[in-house]
Design an enzyme around this catalytic site. Structure first.
Site, PDB file in Angstrom:
ATOM      1  CG  ASN A  87      41.599  37.801  41.212  1.00 44.68           C
ATOM      2  OD1 ASN A  87      41.625  38.327  42.317  1.00 44.68           O
ATOM      3  ND2 ASN A  87      42.258  36.698  40.970  1.00 44.68           N
ATOM      4  CB  CYS A 134      41.596  36.772  48.145  1.00 41.30           C
ATOM      5  SG  CYS A 134      41.310  36.994  46.368  1.00 41.30           S
ATOM      6  N   GLY A 135      40.634  40.186  48.361  1.00 42.19           N
ATOM      7  CA  GLY A 135      39.491  41.085  48.285  1.00 42.19           C
ATOM      8  C   GLY A 135      38.484  40.691  47.229  1.00 42.19           C
ATOM      9  CG  ASN A 136      39.238  41.032  43.034  1.00 42.41           C
ATOM     10  OD1 ASN A 136      38.575  42.053  43.140  1.00 42.41           O
ATOM     11  ND2 ASN A 136      40.390  40.995  42.396  1.00 42.41           N
ATOM     12  CG  HIS A 191      49.361  44.572  49.042  1.00 45.67           C
ATOM     13  ND1 HIS A 191      49.069  44.279  47.733  1.00 45.67           N
ATOM     14  CD2 HIS A 191      48.502  43.845  49.787  1.00 45.67           C
ATOM     15  CE1 HIS A 191      48.060  43.412  47.684  1.00 45.67           C
ATOM     16  NE2 HIS A 191      47.696  43.133  48.929  1.00 45.67           N
ATOM     17  CG  ASN A 248      50.293  40.368  47.256  1.00 50.33           C
ATOM     18  OD1 ASN A 248      50.065  39.472  46.459  1.00 50.33           O
ATOM     19  ND2 ASN A 248      50.041  40.224  48.553  1.00 50.33           N
ATOM     20  CD  GLU A 271      46.711  37.856  43.780  1.00 47.97           C
ATOM     21  OE1 GLU A 271      46.051  37.444  44.740  1.00 47.97           O
ATOM     22  OE2 GLU A 271      46.217  38.130  42.661  1.00 47.97           O
ATOM     23  NE  ARG A 272      51.178  36.795  49.791  1.00 48.74           N
ATOM     24  CZ  ARG A 272      51.208  36.611  51.098  1.00 48.74           C
ATOM     25  NH1 ARG A 272      52.352  36.406  51.715  1.00 48.74           N
ATOM     26  NH2 ARG A 272      50.098  36.630  51.796  1.00 48.74           N
ATOM     27  CB  CYS A 317      45.101  42.413  43.131  1.00 48.93           C
ATOM     28  SG  CYS A 317      45.642  41.971  44.797  1.00 48.93           S
ATOM     29  CB  THR A 331      44.326  42.703  49.178  1.00 49.43           C
ATOM     30  OG1 THR A 331      45.102  41.904  48.288  1.00 49.43           O
ATOM     31  CG2 THR A 331      43.298  41.849  49.897  1.00 49.43           C
ATOM     32  N   GLY A 332      45.174  44.580  46.624  1.00 46.22           N
ATOM     33  CA  GLY A 332      46.102  45.516  46.018  1.00 46.22           C
ATOM     34  C   GLY A 332      45.471  46.878  45.803  1.00 46.22           C
TER      35      GLY A 332
END
Length: 269
Positions: free
Chosen positions: A13, A74-76, A151, A182, A200-201, A209, A211-212
């Protein structure tokens, strides 16, 4: 105006990071962000990340999806920014303040406390977010969670068998989700192991992802089908998500700097 950038990724990502903590950038529009993110005519990325000064934390992180829209979390990217910053920090985002810390090969990020109420996701109207009475094709009865961004999570027998490229954009833009959503499709690979695919939206199918992974691990723990910490396998690799009821989410995983460069701002404005 010549602008330096850092190209980074977390499990594939990928991000264009612009560090404006010391030198401010010109005003950023959705169109400029989308042009920079374009993989044929721009630098190319899933998200453009802009670091700015903050009065509320050590610095601020702004996140623009590939379609140019600014989003909350965005976690990544948080792990990539932790690697870039080099020390522990509190970071202001549109989804709330997070805490990040470099770790061997990547970073560990406190993503904050998940939100479960329908109007915090948000949904268009009230319903049980733990067992939503809705469905699309073969996907039904999802769970909805906000982990800094919204999500929806579906658990299926085989996540690899779902044509998420077809159904993902339909769910993302459904009127039930006023800020879009998402879309996560997951299957249980073990008592502490999930397999996950994410639409991802504003981006589309993504190799990873963060956060996913957080939202899906929390959903699985709440449903009693996984226990913390959860290993989440995405197409790009694995993340470890730890969460206890009532607490914040801890995400740990790799991040990588790919290369550095610069561009003329006027080429994209």
């Amino acid at each position: 105006m010549r602008i330096p950038f850092i190209k980074m990724h977390g499990l594939g990502n990928d991000f264009v990071v612009l560090d404006a903590r010391e030198t401010a950038l010109p005003a950023i529009t959705d169109a400029i962000a989308a042009r920079i993110a374009d993989r044929r005519e721009g630098i190319g990325c899933d998200q453009m990340i802009v670091l700015e000064p903050s009065d509320a934390a050590d610095f601020k992180m702004r996140i623009f999806n590939a379609d140019g829209g600014e989003v909350e979390a965005c976690g990544n990217a948080s792990r990539a920014v932790a690697l870039l910053h080099g020390t522990a920090a509190r970071v202001e985002t549109a989804g709330g303040t997070i805490a990040l810390e470099p770790a061997e090969g990547g970073a560990s990020v406190d993503m904050g406390v998940p939100k479960f109420k329908w109007d915090a996701v948000p949904l268009a109207y009230a319903m049980d977010t733990a067992n939503m009475p809705v469905g699309w094709d073969d996907l039904d009865a999802p769970m909805a969670i906000n982990v800094g961004n919204p999500h929806v999570i579906f658990f299926v027998d085989d996540a690899d068998a779902i044509n998420l490229a077809a159904i993902g954009p339909v769910i993302e833009t459904d009127p039930l989700f006023p800020e879009r959503i998402n879309v996560n499709v997951a299957s249980v690979a073990g008592e502490d192991h999930l397999t996950l695919h994410v639409w991802e939206r504003g981006v589309g199918l993504t190799r990873a992802c963060g956060t996913g992974a957080c939202a899906t691990a929390v959903a699985a723990i709440r449903k009693g089908i996984a226990r913390s910490p959860v290993n989440v396998t995405l197409p790009g690799g694995d993340l470890t998500i730890a969460w206890e009821q009532g607490g914040s989410i801890r995400m740990t995983g790799p991040a990588t700097e790919a290369y550095r460069g610069s561009f003329e701002w006027d080429d994209y404005s």
